[in-house]
Structure formats: C-alpha cells, structure tokens
Design a protein around this motif. Structure first.
Motif, PDB file in Angstrom:
ATOM      1  N   ARG A   1     -11.403  -2.540   8.622  1.00  0.00           N
ATOM      2  CA  ARG A   1     -11.404  -3.983   8.909  1.00  0.00           C
ATOM      3  C   ARG A   1     -12.159  -4.746   7.829  1.00  0.00           C
ATOM      4  NH1 ARG A   1     -12.899  -3.546  15.303  1.00  0.00           N
ATOM      5  NH2 ARG A   1     -10.984  -2.478  15.919  1.00  0.00           N
ATOM      6  N   ALA A   2     -13.320  -4.235   7.438  1.00  0.00           N
ATOM      7  CA  ALA A   2     -14.120  -4.894   6.404  1.00  0.00           C
ATOM      8  C   ALA A   2     -13.404  -4.854   5.055  1.00  0.00           C
ATOM      9  CB  ALA A   2     -15.492  -4.241   6.304  1.00  0.00           C
ATOM     10  N   LEU A   3     -12.774  -3.722   4.739  1.00  0.00           N
ATOM     11  CA  LEU A   3     -12.022  -3.635   3.489  1.00  0.00           C
ATOM     12  C   LEU A   3     -10.873  -4.635   3.488  1.00  0.00           C
ATOM     13  CD1 LEU A   3     -11.822   0.236   2.970  1.00  0.00           C
ATOM     14  CD2 LEU A   3     -13.243  -1.388   1.708  1.00  0.00           C
ATOM     15  N   ARG A   4     -10.184  -4.708   4.603  1.00  0.00           N
ATOM     16  CA  ARG A   4      -9.032  -5.606   4.710  1.00  0.00           C
ATOM     17  C   ARG A   4      -9.456  -7.072   4.579  1.00  0.00           C
ATOM     18  NH1 ARG A   4      -5.305  -6.843   9.583  1.00  0.00           N
ATOM     19  NH2 ARG A   4      -3.349  -7.256   8.537  1.00  0.00           N
ATOM     20  N   GLU A   5     -10.580  -7.430   5.184  1.00  0.00           N
ATOM     21  CA  GLU A   5     -11.089  -8.803   5.086  1.00  0.00           C
ATOM     22  C   GLU A   5     -11.398  -9.182   3.639  1.00  0.00           C
ATOM     23  OE1 GLU A   5     -14.443  -9.262   7.695  1.00  0.00           O
ATOM     24  OE2 GLU A   5     -13.226  -8.917   9.485  1.00  0.00           O
ATOM     25  N   ARG A   6     -11.846  -8.207   2.869  1.00  0.00           N
ATOM     26  CA  ARG A   6     -12.182  -8.466   1.466  1.00  0.00           C
ATOM     27  C   ARG A   6     -10.992  -8.273   0.536  1.00  0.00           C
ATOM     28  NH1 ARG A   6     -17.407  -9.508   0.457  1.00  0.00           N
ATOM     29  NH2 ARG A   6     -17.058  -9.164  -1.757  1.00  0.00           N
TER      30      ARG A   6
ATOM     31  N   ARG B   1      -8.091   6.896  10.010  1.00  0.00           N
ATOM     32  CA  ARG B   1      -7.325   6.164  11.019  1.00  0.00           C
ATOM     33  C   ARG B   1      -6.073   6.934  11.408  1.00  0.00           C
ATOM     34  NH1 ARG B   1      -5.290   1.338   8.834  1.00  0.00           N
ATOM     35  NH2 ARG B   1      -5.127   2.537   6.931  1.00  0.00           N
ATOM     36  N   ASP B   2      -5.568   6.649  12.595  1.00  0.00           N
ATOM     37  CA  ASP B   2      -4.367   7.343  13.058  1.00  0.00           C
ATOM     38  C   ASP B   2      -3.099   6.703  12.488  1.00  0.00           C
ATOM     39  OD1 ASP B   2      -3.868   5.057  14.611  1.00  0.00           O
ATOM     40  OD2 ASP B   2      -4.647   5.961  16.427  1.00  0.00           O
ATOM     41  N   ALA B   3      -1.977   7.375  12.681  1.00  0.00           N
ATOM     42  CA  ALA B   3      -0.701   6.935  12.102  1.00  0.00           C
ATOM     43  C   ALA B   3      -0.290   5.553  12.592  1.00  0.00           C
ATOM     44  CB  ALA B   3       0.391   7.953  12.413  1.00  0.00           C
TER      45      ALA B   3
ATOM     46  N   SER C   1      -3.275  -2.438   0.236  1.00  0.00           N
ATOM     47  CA  SER C   1      -2.184  -2.381   1.197  1.00  0.00           C
ATOM     48  C   SER C   1      -0.836  -2.530   0.506  1.00  0.00           C
ATOM     49  CB  SER C   1      -2.353  -3.453   2.271  1.00  0.00           C
ATOM     50  OG  SER C   1      -2.365  -4.722   1.679  1.00  0.00           O
ATOM     51  N   VAL C   2       0.179  -1.994   1.131  1.00  0.00           N
ATOM     52  CA  VAL C   2       1.524  -1.963   0.569  1.00  0.00           C
ATOM     53  C   VAL C   2       2.167  -3.333   0.704  1.00  0.00           C
ATOM     54  CG1 VAL C   2       3.796  -0.891   0.786  1.00  0.00           C
ATOM     55  CG2 VAL C   2       1.750   0.467   1.140  1.00  0.00           C
ATOM     56  N   GLY C   3       2.713  -3.828  -0.394  1.00  0.00           N
ATOM     57  CA  GLY C   3       3.397  -5.105  -0.374  1.00  0.00           C
ATOM     58  C   GLY C   3       4.830  -4.976   0.101  1.00  0.00           C
TER      59      GLY C   3
ATOM     60  N   ARG D   1       0.626  -0.242  11.513  1.00  0.00           N
ATOM     61  CA  ARG D   1       0.343  -1.610  11.944  1.00  0.00           C
ATOM     62  C   ARG D   1      -0.416  -2.426  10.899  1.00  0.00           C
ATOM     63  NH1 ARG D   1      -2.820  -3.568  17.361  1.00  0.00           N
ATOM     64  NH2 ARG D   1      -2.367  -5.758  17.079  1.00  0.00           N
ATOM     65  N   PHE D   2      -1.413  -1.820  10.263  1.00  0.00           N
ATOM     66  CA  PHE D   2      -2.290  -2.578   9.378  1.00  0.00           C
ATOM     67  C   PHE D   2      -2.153  -2.230   7.898  1.00  0.00           C
ATOM     68  CE2 PHE D   2      -4.562  -2.437  13.485  1.00  0.00           C
ATOM     69  CZ  PHE D   2      -4.501  -3.786  13.765  1.00  0.00           C
ATOM     70  N   GLY D   3      -1.397  -1.189   7.591  1.00  0.00           N
ATOM     71  CA  GLY D   3      -1.191  -0.830   6.189  1.00  0.00           C
ATOM     72  C   GLY D   3      -1.941   0.413   5.778  1.00  0.00           C
ATOM     73  N   ALA D   4      -1.473   0.956   4.683  1.00  0.00           N
ATOM     74  CA  ALA D   4      -2.066   2.175   4.140  1.00  0.00           C
ATOM     75  C   ALA D   4      -3.300   1.856   3.317  1.00  0.00           C
ATOM     76  CB  ALA D   4      -1.040   2.893   3.266  1.00  0.00           C
TER      77      ALA D   4
END
Length: 137
Positions: free
Chosen positions: A115-120, A39-41, A125-127, A46-49
């Motif tokens: 997107r699938a990783l984030r949904e699960r 993914r780009d910077a 991701s950074v808190g 926007r969505f996390g590392a």
C-alpha cells in the motif's frame, strides 16, 4: 504460571535496520536487495504486480528464505538481502524478525507494505499496454 526455557532464545545484534521506508525501496534494491512479494494471487490481480520481485506464498516464505531449511531457495543464504513486501507490512515485519533470528541478517520489510509503495508510485505496476501479455483466466 511459570515458563521454563532450557535453551536461551537469542538472535545476534544486526547492524542493518529491520525496516525500509517506501521511498527507500528502489535504492535498497540497487544496493543488492531482492524484493519478495508475499501477497496472494488475488492481490496481484486486483492491485498489480510488484515487478522484479520474487512472488512467494507467505505461508511458505520462512522455509523458502531460510538457508538451513531443506526446501530453501538457492539464493537463500545468511547474507541474502531480502526486502519483504506484504499488503500492509505487518506479515512482512513478522517474517523479517523470524529470518533475522535464523541468521539472515539482511532480511528487511517495507513499512506500510505494498500500500505504501503504491501510494508513492514505486511499485512498477503493469500498465495497460502490457496487460495483453498474459491471460488472466
């Protein structure tokens, strides 16, 4: 129109599946896979590392991950187990196909991408407590 190919185009049969489901992501990494975030910077901001992943521009990924490339990473070997993650999985799938055609038999992509990783909830991701560790300017 007739297309003539003078050299056969083929890739060896690979016993490793080409895809990884989001729920398998961490187990594949535990088994030796190396996550590659395509993914780009702006997506990272926007969505996390994707913590623990090597972040590579998707335009340069094929050269950096192919062992025969003059600009290949040191870890780019035919035995490398790349787990490719793009925003929705499509760019990563295409790259996995190209890498396997170049002999990197362990190249795989995450179905549904980040997107699938984030949904699960498996992105790492950074808190909020870690956000002060860098300057987002």
């Amino acid at each position: 129109m007739t297309v003539v190919v003078s050299i056969p185009v083929s890739a060896p049969f690979v016993a490793v599946p080409l895809s990884v489901q989001a729920h398998e992501f961490h187990s594949v990494l535990r088994d030796g896979g190396a996550a590659v975030d395509l993914r780009d910077a702006s997506s990272h901001r926007r969505f996390g590392a994707l913590l623990g992943a090597v972040a590579i521009d998707s335009a340069e990924a094929l050269d950096l991950l192919s062992p025969a490339s003059p600009s290949a990473l040191r870890a780019a070997t035919a035995e490398a187990q790349w787990v490719l993650v793009s925003e929705d999985g499509y760019d990563a799938e295409l790259l996995a196909w190209h890498l396997q055609a170049r002999g990197v038999t362990g190249a795989r992509f995450v179905v549904g991408g980040y997107r699938a990783l984030r949904e699960r909830g498996v992105t790492g991701s950074v808190g909020a407590d870690a956000l002060g560790l860098y300057d987002p300017r």
